[in-house]
Design an enzyme around this catalytic site. Structure first.
Site: not given
Ligand code: KIV
Length: 263
Positions: A82, A111, A113, A179
């Site tokens: 992340d 990753k 967001e 998610e």
């Protein structure tokens, strides 16, 4: 060794991808033995390992440290790390600097967001040799915008999440993680993108599943979400719990309806 081509092949063959969060070497080796395909060094380590109440205080140095620990214990899974809050949102160049630190530490993919607004960053990294997983739906780094950890993409909000997925696919995302979105929406996205999708609280039809290791072992002291299953129940040890998780993801018994959200 699992690589990006193998993940695409798995999507095409309908073979489910099993992913777990992992923050250190010994668990990485155990997860390898259990057949976990992908290890995620999640910024959830801010809560599970560091004891914070959110992921927001985690630094890129923290992520690089744990990525290197996992990489040393890993021999066959694909490693995703992340990008933490504050390490990539400012500019594409800032994102490249942070992402390349994680790749140097042993990650095979990073990753980040965010929805369509992050698509130019995904493209920038991808064109510079860094595969990116785009995390959409409930993005915990936006907790102060969302006002909590809430299901995203219900009702009229479905269109925005769908468009986020399409923007990331267009930008060349290697993978999309959803998610806490309704299962029907996750299925529609999975059916319409060429890259593999991974779900957490996103239903059975994603190409793969991820859960937080501490949650599946039942050792996180805080409240657990509806989508969490404790795989230690009925198992004699941690190794068997990891194996049970992989088995249930692969044979499509996890996540059953009780772990899903509906539109
Ligand atoms: O940080 C993390 O563990 C994650 C998962 C919840 C997907 O991003």
């Amino acid at each position: 060794m699992i690589n990006i081509n193998r993940l695409r092949e798995m999507k095409q063959n309908g073979e489910k991808i099993a992913m777990l969060t992992c923050y250190e070497a010994s668990f990485a080796a155990m997860m390898n033995r259990a057949g976990v395909d992908m290890l995620l060094i999640g910024d959830s380590l801010g809560m599970t390992v560091q004891g914070h109440t959110s992921t927001l205080p985690v630094s890129n140095d923290d992520m690089a440290y744990h990525t290197a620990c996992v990489a040393r214990g890993n021999s066959q899974a694909m490693i995703v790390a992340d990008l933490p809050f504050g390490a990539y949102q400012q500019s594409k160049e800032q994102a490249f600097a942070a992402a390349s630190q994680l790749i140097a530490a042993g990650a095979h993919m990073v990753k980040l967001e965010g929805g369509a607004v992050m698509a130019p960053t995904v493209r920038f990294l991808q064109e510079r040799a860094i595969p990116v997983c785009a995390h959409i739906g409930l993005t915990p780094q936006y907790v102060n915008i969302f006002g909590g950890y809430k299901v995203q993409g219900r009702g009229d909000a479905a269109a925005a999440v769908y468009n986020d997925a399409m923007a990331h696919q267009e930008a060349g995302a290697a993978m999309i993680l959803m998610e806490c979105v309704p299962s029907q929406l996750a299925k529609r996205i999975t059916d319409n993108v060429s890259c593999p999708t991974i779900g957490i609280g996103a239903g059975l039809d994603c190409d793969g599943q991820v859960l937080v290791m501490h949650d599946i072992l039942g050792i996180f002291p805080g409240k657990t979400a509806k989508f969490v299953k404790n795989f230690m129940e009925g198992q004699p040890n941690i190794q068997a719990a990891f194996e049970a998780y992989v088995r249930e993801v692969k044979n499509k018994t996890f996540p059953a309806e009780e772990y899903q959200f509906l539109a």
